[in-house]
Design an enzyme around this catalytic site. Structure first.
Site, PDB file in Angstrom:
ATOM      1  N   TYR A   1     -13.622  -4.025 -11.376  1.00 47.40           N
ATOM      2  CA  TYR A   1     -12.802  -3.091 -12.153  1.00 47.40           C
ATOM      3  C   TYR A   1     -13.641  -1.871 -12.495  1.00 47.40           C
ATOM      4  O   TYR A   1     -14.782  -2.011 -12.929  1.00 47.40           O
ATOM      5  CB  TYR A   1     -12.301  -3.741 -13.449  1.00 47.40           C
ATOM      6  CG  TYR A   1     -10.872  -4.203 -13.320  1.00 47.40           C
ATOM      7  CD1 TYR A   1      -9.855  -3.270 -13.111  1.00 47.40           C
ATOM      8  CD2 TYR A   1     -10.534  -5.547 -13.373  1.00 47.40           C
ATOM      9  CE1 TYR A   1      -8.542  -3.682 -12.954  1.00 47.40           C
ATOM     10  CE2 TYR A   1      -9.217  -5.958 -13.212  1.00 47.40           C
ATOM     11  CZ  TYR A   1      -8.223  -5.019 -13.002  1.00 47.40           C
ATOM     12  OH  TYR A   1      -6.939  -5.415 -12.845  1.00 47.40           O
TER      13      TYR A   1
ATOM     14  N   GLU B   1     -12.083   1.054 -14.222  1.00 46.66           N
ATOM     15  CA  GLU B   1     -11.173   1.978 -14.920  1.00 46.66           C
ATOM     16  C   GLU B   1     -11.975   3.091 -15.582  1.00 46.66           C
ATOM     17  O   GLU B   1     -13.030   2.834 -16.173  1.00 46.66           O
ATOM     18  CB  GLU B   1     -10.348   1.223 -15.968  1.00 46.66           C
ATOM     19  CG  GLU B   1      -9.201   0.459 -15.337  1.00 46.66           C
ATOM     20  CD  GLU B   1      -8.419  -0.377 -16.329  1.00 46.66           C
ATOM     21  OE1 GLU B   1      -8.635  -0.242 -17.550  1.00 46.66           O
ATOM     22  OE2 GLU B   1      -7.586  -1.172 -15.864  1.00 46.66           O
TER      23      GLU B   1
ATOM     24  N   ASP C   1       2.291  19.604  -1.269  1.00 46.97           N
ATOM     25  CA  ASP C   1       2.085  18.224  -0.814  1.00 46.97           C
ATOM     26  C   ASP C   1       1.768  18.300   0.676  1.00 46.97           C
ATOM     27  O   ASP C   1       2.665  18.450   1.510  1.00 46.97           O
ATOM     28  CB  ASP C   1       3.365  17.414  -1.074  1.00 46.97           C
ATOM     29  CG  ASP C   1       3.245  15.973  -0.589  1.00 46.97           C
ATOM     30  OD1 ASP C   1       2.319  15.677   0.193  1.00 46.97           O
ATOM     31  OD2 ASP C   1       4.097  15.152  -0.979  1.00 46.97           O
TER      32      ASP C   1
ATOM     33  N   THR D   1      -1.833  12.344   1.185  1.00 49.03           N
ATOM     34  CA  THR D   1      -2.293  11.004   1.535  1.00 49.03           C
ATOM     35  C   THR D   1      -3.559  11.182   2.357  1.00 49.03           C
ATOM     36  O   THR D   1      -3.903  12.291   2.769  1.00 49.03           O
ATOM     37  CB  THR D   1      -1.249  10.255   2.378  1.00 49.03           C
ATOM     38  OG1 THR D   1      -0.897  11.083   3.488  1.00 49.03           O
ATOM     39  CG2 THR D   1      -0.013   9.922   1.587  1.00 49.03           C
TER      40      THR D   1
ATOM     41  N   LYS E   1      -2.869  10.014   7.315  1.00 47.40           N
ATOM     42  CA  LYS E   1      -2.048  10.570   8.401  1.00 47.40           C
ATOM     43  C   LYS E   1      -2.948  11.357   9.347  1.00 47.40           C
ATOM     44  O   LYS E   1      -3.789  10.746  10.007  1.00 47.40           O
ATOM     45  CB  LYS E   1      -0.913  11.406   7.808  1.00 47.40           C
ATOM     46  CG  LYS E   1       0.027  10.563   6.915  1.00 47.40           C
ATOM     47  CD  LYS E   1       1.211  11.353   6.430  1.00 47.40           C
ATOM     48  CE  LYS E   1       2.212  10.499   5.674  1.00 47.40           C
ATOM     49  NZ  LYS E   1       1.938  10.393   4.230  1.00 47.40           N
TER      50      LYS E   1
ATOM     51  N   ARG F   1      -5.330   4.025   3.957  1.00 45.10           N
ATOM     52  CA  ARG F   1      -4.059   4.294   3.290  1.00 45.10           C
ATOM     53  C   ARG F   1      -4.335   4.613   1.822  1.00 45.10           C
ATOM     54  O   ARG F   1      -4.893   3.783   1.102  1.00 45.10           O
ATOM     55  CB  ARG F   1      -3.204   3.029   3.420  1.00 45.10           C
ATOM     56  CG  ARG F   1      -1.759   3.156   3.100  1.00 45.10           C
ATOM     57  CD  ARG F   1      -0.989   2.047   3.775  1.00 45.10           C
ATOM     58  NE  ARG F   1      -0.862   2.376   5.183  1.00 45.10           N
ATOM     59  CZ  ARG F   1       0.069   3.185   5.691  1.00 45.10           C
ATOM     60  NH1 ARG F   1       0.987   3.727   4.902  1.00 45.10           N
ATOM     61  NH2 ARG F   1       0.098   3.449   6.974  1.00 45.10           N
TER      62      ARG F   1
END
Ligand code: DSN
Length: 438
Positions: A75, A77, A221, A247, A250, A256
């Site tokens: 973790y 965070e 975007d 993203t 692509k 991903r």
């Protein structure tokens, strides 16, 4: 040479695979043979089919194997230097590296590499820029926008007042004068540009002028064209956009995931707060490590050449399809994708049938509505095709013309099995000649 792995798909050719992939399948065969079988089948499917989905790509072994690493156990965070958990020293190091590389790649000052996806990036970016209920001006999904740009059933359409702009019905391209008028009429808090199915260059400078004239933020975007932007093959949204989302999987050919970029410190601070704790908990640090590898690959000179070839291949594929009687929406393509209107080739041919018949023949595509499509989204009159994945395999213009011919043969046969088998054999041969990166 790499060992060859034969999977349970006995009809498939042996698939060249790197040593780590072979090792993973061997390990899984012992630990979980069912999952091993499914993964081997998917590896074979990808190796033996032609991937023309514009939003997909084949990552190289470095990105692929970095996704499965020790950082998945942690973790982290918070952000580098300000974590809510101990033991984050190397997580800080990898996240800083990913952020620095992302900024270098896109020529901007701030990067948040934590969004789990493009949609997550958009959620955080909208929250940073607009209050709930604010007006956002965007292109609807039916004309090439993305569902997170305002679809009613999406968070964007639920929490914001969406006003749509549209393409010029004649040219099927962005009509900047009409967007200016729409902005003046609705006075949006934010304008979104950047699309999922738009084959032409986006004039970010013009969008910024429109945004400034009504006091709106501009969000770009660039999920689809990120690789082309990073390599200078498409104009950059910087310095025009206030915030840029994308993203990483692509044209950028990474794991991903999502990414948010900005140039202004106050904006970057707001974005960081809206990613964590605003909309996400623990970041996927193993994926952030793979993002760092992807950005490192994209900073190399060969990536620029790769992106140039994506665009050249898209042009050749579009020309090949036009020669067979298909209509290219907007008349062609400037980027990695094209929208193909099937009706001039055959009035009855739908995108859904074409997608299914081509899959049988080993060519993977997605049905896609074309501008003002009379058919519903699950049927459509068109296909969206893209060249990032086949360019990764090393295919060039001659193969694009061959693929256009194979597509036409499969579609002209109306799904006939004999022709589909013949095309499938040719597809396999092409895939063997141009193997996946390994
Ligand atoms: N679903 C993606 C695409 O196919 O374009 C966008 O996120």
């Amino acid at each position: 040479m790499w060992p060859m792995t034969r999977t349970t798909d006995t009809s498939a050719a042996a698939v060249p695979m790197d040593a780590l992939s072979t090792g993973l399948l061997a390990l899984l065969n012992e630990k979980d043979a069912i999952v091993a079988r499914i993964l081997a089948d998917e590896a074979t499917r990808q190796a033996t089919t032609i991937e023309l989905i514009a939003s997909e790509n084949h990552v190289g072994p470095a990105v692929m194997h970095t996704m499965g690493n020790w950082m998945t156990n942690k973790y982290a965070e918070g952000y580098p230097g300000k974590r809510y958990y101990g033991g984050c020293r190397f997580h800080d190091e990898i996240e800083d590296l990913a952020r620095t590389r992302a900024c270098e790649l896109f020529g901007c000052r701030f990067a948040n590499v934590q969004p789990h996806s493009g949609a997550s990036a958009n959620i955080a970016a909208y929250m940073a820029m607009c209050k709930p209920g604010a007006t956002i001006l965007s292109l609807p999904i039916k004309s090439g926008g993305h569902l997170s740009h305002g679809l009613k059933v999406n968070f964007s359409g639920t929490f914001y007042k969406i006003v749509e702009y549209d393409l010029d019905p004649k040219t099927e391209t962005l009509d900047y004068d009409a967007i200016q008028s729409a902005a003046e009429a609705c006075k949006p808090a934010m304008i979104i540009c950047g699309y999922s199915a738009y084959p032409r260059v986006i004039d970010f400078a013009r969008f910024r002028k429109i945004a400034d004239s009504v006091g709106a933020y501009l969000l770009a975007d660039i999920a689809h064209i990120a690789g082309l932007v990073a390599s200078g093959v498409h104009p950059s949204p910087f310095p025009h956009a206030h915030v840029v989302t994308t993203t990483t999987h692509k044209t950028l050919r990474g794991p991903r995931g999502g990414l948010i970029l900005s140039d202004d410190e106050e904006t970057a601070k707001k974005i960081d707060r809206k990613v964590f704790p605003g909309s996400q908990g623990g970041p996927l640090m193993h994926i952030i490590a793979a993002k760092a590898v992807c950005f490192g690959e994209a900073l190399r000179p060969e990536f620029k050449e790769y992106c140039r070839r994506i665009v050249a291949n898209a042009g050749a594929l579009a020309d090949g399809l036009a020669e067979h009687g298909y209509r290219l929406c907007s008349g062609g393509t400037d980027n990695h994708l094209m929208l193909v209107d099937l009706r001039p080739r055959s009035e009855d041919l739908t995108g859904a049938d074409a997608e299914s018949w081509l899959e049988t023949a080993g060519i993977i595509v997605n049905k896609n509505g074309i501008p003002n499509d009379p058919r519903p989204p699950m049927v459509t009159s068109g296909l969206r095709l893209g060249t990032p994945a086949i360019t990764t395999r090393g295919m060039r213009e001659p193969q694009m013309h061959r693929i256009a011919g194979l597509i036409d043969r499969a579609l002209a046969a109306g799904g006939a099995e004999k022709v589909a088998c013949e095309v499938r054999r040719e597809v396999r041969a092409l895939c063997t000649e141009f193997p996946l990166p390994h």
